[in-house]
Design a protein around this motif. Structure first.
Motif, PDB file in Angstrom:
ATOM      1  N   LEU A  24       0.813  -1.216   0.000  1.00 63.14           N
ATOM      2  CA  LEU A  24       0.000   0.000   0.000  1.00 63.14           C
ATOM      3  C   LEU A  24       0.843   1.261   0.000  1.00 63.14           C
ATOM      4  CD1 LEU A  24      -2.795  -0.972   2.561  1.00 63.14           C
ATOM      5  CD2 LEU A  24      -3.004  -0.817   0.079  1.00 63.14           C
ATOM      6  N   SER A  25       2.027   1.211   0.611  1.00 60.64           N
ATOM      7  CA  SER A  25       2.856   2.414   0.723  1.00 60.64           C
ATOM      8  C   SER A  25       3.848   2.571  -0.422  1.00 60.64           C
ATOM      9  CB  SER A  25       3.623   2.391   2.049  1.00 60.64           C
ATOM     10  OG  SER A  25       4.428   1.222   2.132  1.00 60.64           O
ATOM     11  N   LEU A  26       4.193   1.483  -1.102  1.00 51.12           N
ATOM     12  CA  LEU A  26       5.194   1.561  -2.157  1.00 51.12           C
ATOM     13  C   LEU A  26       4.797   2.455  -3.331  1.00 51.12           C
ATOM     14  CD1 LEU A  26       7.956   0.580  -3.145  1.00 51.12           C
ATOM     15  CD2 LEU A  26       6.809  -1.400  -4.171  1.00 51.12           C
ATOM     16  N   PRO A  27       3.526   2.440  -3.803  1.00 53.00           N
ATOM     17  CA  PRO A  27       3.193   3.276  -4.974  1.00 53.00           C
ATOM     18  C   PRO A  27       3.463   4.755  -4.791  1.00 53.00           C
ATOM     19  CG  PRO A  27       1.479   1.665  -4.586  1.00 53.00           C
ATOM     20  CD  PRO A  27       2.401   1.582  -3.418  1.00 53.00           C
ATOM     21  N   TRP A  28       3.389   5.268  -3.548  1.00 57.32           N
ATOM     22  CA  TRP A  28       3.601   6.704  -3.357  1.00 57.32           C
ATOM     23  C   TRP A  28       5.043   7.100  -3.664  1.00 57.32           C
ATOM     24  CZ3 TRP A  28      -0.659   9.171  -3.408  1.00 57.32           C
ATOM     25  CH2 TRP A  28      -1.806   8.639  -2.817  1.00 57.32           C
ATOM     26  N   PHE A  31       5.666   8.327  -7.535  1.00 56.76           N
ATOM     27  CA  PHE A  31       5.180   9.580  -8.095  1.00 56.76           C
ATOM     28  C   PHE A  31       6.178  10.701  -7.844  1.00 56.76           C
ATOM     29  CE2 PHE A  31       1.227   7.200  -7.418  1.00 56.76           C
ATOM     30  CZ  PHE A  31       0.672   7.323  -8.680  1.00 56.76           C
ATOM     31  N   PRO A  32       6.423  11.536  -8.845  1.00 62.68           N
ATOM     32  CA  PRO A  32       7.364  12.650  -8.646  1.00 62.68           C
ATOM     33  C   PRO A  32       6.790  13.699  -7.709  1.00 62.68           C
ATOM     34  CG  PRO A  32       6.292  12.826 -10.791  1.00 62.68           C
ATOM     35  CD  PRO A  32       5.872  11.502 -10.211  1.00 62.68           C
ATOM     36  N   LYS A  33       7.644  14.283  -6.923  1.00 64.77           N
ATOM     37  CA  LYS A  33       7.214  15.315  -5.972  1.00 64.77           C
ATOM     38  C   LYS A  33       7.479  16.702  -6.566  1.00 64.77           C
ATOM     39  CE  LYS A  33       8.125  12.493  -1.880  1.00 64.77           C
ATOM     40  NZ  LYS A  33       8.361  11.287  -2.675  1.00 64.77           N
ATOM     41  N   PRO A  34       6.608  17.665  -6.313  1.00 68.34           N
ATOM     42  CA  PRO A  34       6.832  19.024  -6.835  1.00 68.34           C
ATOM     43  C   PRO A  34       8.124  19.617  -6.274  1.00 68.34           C
ATOM     44  CG  PRO A  34       4.591  18.761  -6.023  1.00 68.34           C
ATOM     45  CD  PRO A  34       5.334  17.552  -5.588  1.00 68.34           C
ATOM     46  N   SER A  75      -6.319  12.250  -4.754  1.00 69.83           N
ATOM     47  CA  SER A  75      -5.362  11.341  -4.116  1.00 69.83           C
ATOM     48  C   SER A  75      -5.873   9.901  -4.135  1.00 69.83           C
ATOM     49  CB  SER A  75      -5.112  11.778  -2.671  1.00 69.83           C
ATOM     50  OG  SER A  75      -4.600  13.091  -2.623  1.00 69.83           O
ATOM     51  N   LEU A  76      -7.163   9.723  -3.874  1.00 72.13           N
ATOM     52  CA  LEU A  76      -7.735   8.376  -3.907  1.00 72.13           C
ATOM     53  C   LEU A  76      -7.687   7.800  -5.315  1.00 72.13           C
ATOM     54  CD1 LEU A  76      -9.255   6.123  -2.399  1.00 72.13           C
ATOM     55  CD2 LEU A  76     -11.387   7.318  -2.950  1.00 72.13           C
ATOM     56  N   MET A  77      -7.933   8.628  -6.312  1.00 72.91           N
ATOM     57  CA  MET A  77      -7.878   8.174  -7.700  1.00 72.91           C
ATOM     58  C   MET A  77      -6.473   7.704  -8.065  1.00 72.91           C
ATOM     59  SD  MET A  77      -9.408   8.228 -10.851  1.00 72.91           S
ATOM     60  CE  MET A  77      -8.957   8.438 -12.566  1.00 72.91           C
ATOM     61  N   LEU A  78      -5.457   8.501  -7.749  1.00 69.37           N
ATOM     62  CA  LEU A  78      -4.077   8.109  -8.032  1.00 69.37           C
ATOM     63  C   LEU A  78      -3.684   6.850  -7.256  1.00 69.37           C
ATOM     64  CD1 LEU A  78      -2.034  11.437  -8.186  1.00 69.37           C
ATOM     65  CD2 LEU A  78      -2.505   9.846 -10.037  1.00 69.37           C
ATOM     66  N   LEU A  86       0.048  -1.592 -10.818  1.00 68.19           N
ATOM     67  CA  LEU A  86       1.192  -2.364 -10.329  1.00 68.19           C
ATOM     68  C   LEU A  86       0.821  -3.823 -10.109  1.00 68.19           C
ATOM     69  CD1 LEU A  86       2.798   0.131  -7.773  1.00 68.19           C
ATOM     70  CD2 LEU A  86       3.666  -0.524 -10.006  1.00 68.19           C
ATOM     71  N   GLY A  87      -0.447  -4.093  -9.832  1.00 66.82           N
ATOM     72  CA  GLY A  87      -0.864  -5.472  -9.646  1.00 66.82           C
ATOM     73  C   GLY A  87      -0.864  -6.291 -10.922  1.00 66.82           C
ATOM     74  N   LEU A  88      -0.767  -5.640 -12.086  1.00 68.63           N
ATOM     75  CA  LEU A  88      -0.705  -6.364 -13.351  1.00 68.63           C
ATOM     76  C   LEU A  88       0.703  -6.835 -13.688  1.00 68.63           C
ATOM     77  CD1 LEU A  88      -3.086  -4.133 -15.498  1.00 68.63           C
ATOM     78  CD2 LEU A  88      -3.584  -6.373 -14.525  1.00 68.63           C
ATOM     79  N   LEU A  89       1.693  -6.378 -12.947  1.00 69.23           N
ATOM     80  CA  LEU A  89       3.072  -6.819 -13.189  1.00 69.23           C
ATOM     81  C   LEU A  89       3.269  -8.230 -12.650  1.00 69.23           C
ATOM     82  CD1 LEU A  89       4.993  -3.552 -12.204  1.00 69.23           C
ATOM     83  CD2 LEU A  89       4.404  -4.343 -14.506  1.00 69.23           C
ATOM     84  N   PRO A  90       4.198  -8.984 -13.242  1.00 66.80           N
ATOM     85  CA  PRO A  90       4.440 -10.348 -12.739  1.00 66.80           C
ATOM     86  C   PRO A  90       5.020 -10.328 -11.321  1.00 66.80           C
ATOM     87  CG  PRO A  90       5.343 -10.056 -14.952  1.00 66.80           C
ATOM     88  CD  PRO A  90       4.955  -8.698 -14.463  1.00 66.80           C
ATOM     89  N   TYR A  91       4.664 -11.353 -10.561  1.00 66.47           N
ATOM     90  CA  TYR A  91       5.166 -11.562  -9.197  1.00 66.47           C
ATOM     91  C   TYR A  91       4.828 -10.379  -8.278  1.00 66.47           C
ATOM     92  CZ  TYR A  91       7.810 -15.113 -11.661  1.00 66.47           C
ATOM     93  OH  TYR A  91       8.164 -16.173 -12.444  1.00 66.47           O
ATOM     94  N   THR A  92       3.663  -9.821  -8.469  1.00 67.19           N
ATOM     95  CA  THR A  92       3.209  -8.720  -7.613  1.00 67.19           C
ATOM     96  C   THR A  92       1.884  -9.105  -6.971  1.00 67.19           C
ATOM     97  OG1 THR A  92       2.137  -7.652  -9.507  1.00 67.19           O
ATOM     98  CG2 THR A  92       4.355  -6.905  -8.926  1.00 67.19           C
TER      99      THR A  92
END
Length: 220
Positions: A24-28, A31-34, A75-78, A86-92
């Motif tokens: 849950l925390s890895l996707p953040w 994303f690039p930060k301003p 934020s919820l959408m992103l 990310l769940g479509l990648l193999p071994y995820t």
């Protein structure tokens, strides 16, 4: 064999520690930060353009009072898009295939909209339970039906997201298994099945984005 198809939806555990918090925390991090510089990179510009277009389309039919929810919904959408993609990648692992997580997102946000509506505009909120011009004998029945439909809404939100992603992942695994099994027996059929698997993967990418948008849109 049937059990192995559903093993991909089991929450991963390493040394007795659930790894869903890491998922849950890895996707953040991705994303690039301003930055404080005047010139931004292309990825940041593309991300800002996407957020602006999304918020504009989402809040177009809503009043000015709903615009305070823009940061939360964006934020919820992103968050949901990143988890689904990310769940479509193999071994995820895809956390949004867990009904408990989706219900944990749907119920508090749905309850917040209901409570805020009851606090700010109680007459209009209660008026939705009874359509205008309803015959008198049908009033108690319609109130019960509308109340039940109101409480079913968060369940429908969570189940819709879970069912669409689970069905897509199962279908991809079934077709991928067929490709490997048919490879040495019928190569031509295996190639055609692989093409179908590629097209299905593209469809699942679209489903991952659309389901995140539909989840936020129905909350709004």
């Amino acid at each position: 064999m049937m059990l192995s198809f559903f093993d991909q939806f089991a929450s991963p555990v390493y040394l007795g520690t659930p790894l869903i918090a890491l998922a849950l925390s890895l996707p953040w991090i991705l994303f690039p930060k301003p930055s404080l510089r005047w010139a931004s990179n292309r990825l940041l510009v593309l991300q800002n353009w996407f957020l602006s277009q999304f918020t504009q389309q989402l809040f177009l039919p809503l009043g000015l009072g709903a615009h305070k929810w823009a940061a939360l919904f964006a934020s919820l959408m992103l968050f949901l898009i990143s988890l689904n993609m990310l769940g479509l990648l193999p071994y995820t692992f895809t956390p949004t295939t867990q009904l408990s997580l989706n219900m944990g997102l749907a119920v508090p946000l749905w309850l917040a909209t209901v409570l805020i509506g009851m606090r700010n505009q109680p007459t209009i909120s209660l008026g939705h339970l009874l359509p205008e011009g309803t015959p008198t004998p049908l009033i108690p029945v319609l109130i019960i039906i509308e109340t039940i439909s109101l409480f079913i809404r968060p369940i429908a939100l969570g189940v819709r997201l879970t069912a669409n992603l689970t069905a897509g992942h199962l279908l991809i695994q079934l077709i991928a298994t067929a490709v490997f099994v048919l490879g040495p027996i019928m190569p031509t059929v295996s190639i055609l099945t692989a093409i179908l698997l590629f097209l299905l993967s593209l469809l699942e990418v679209a489903v991952a984005m659309i389901q995140a948008y539909v989840f936020v849109l129905l909350l709004s």
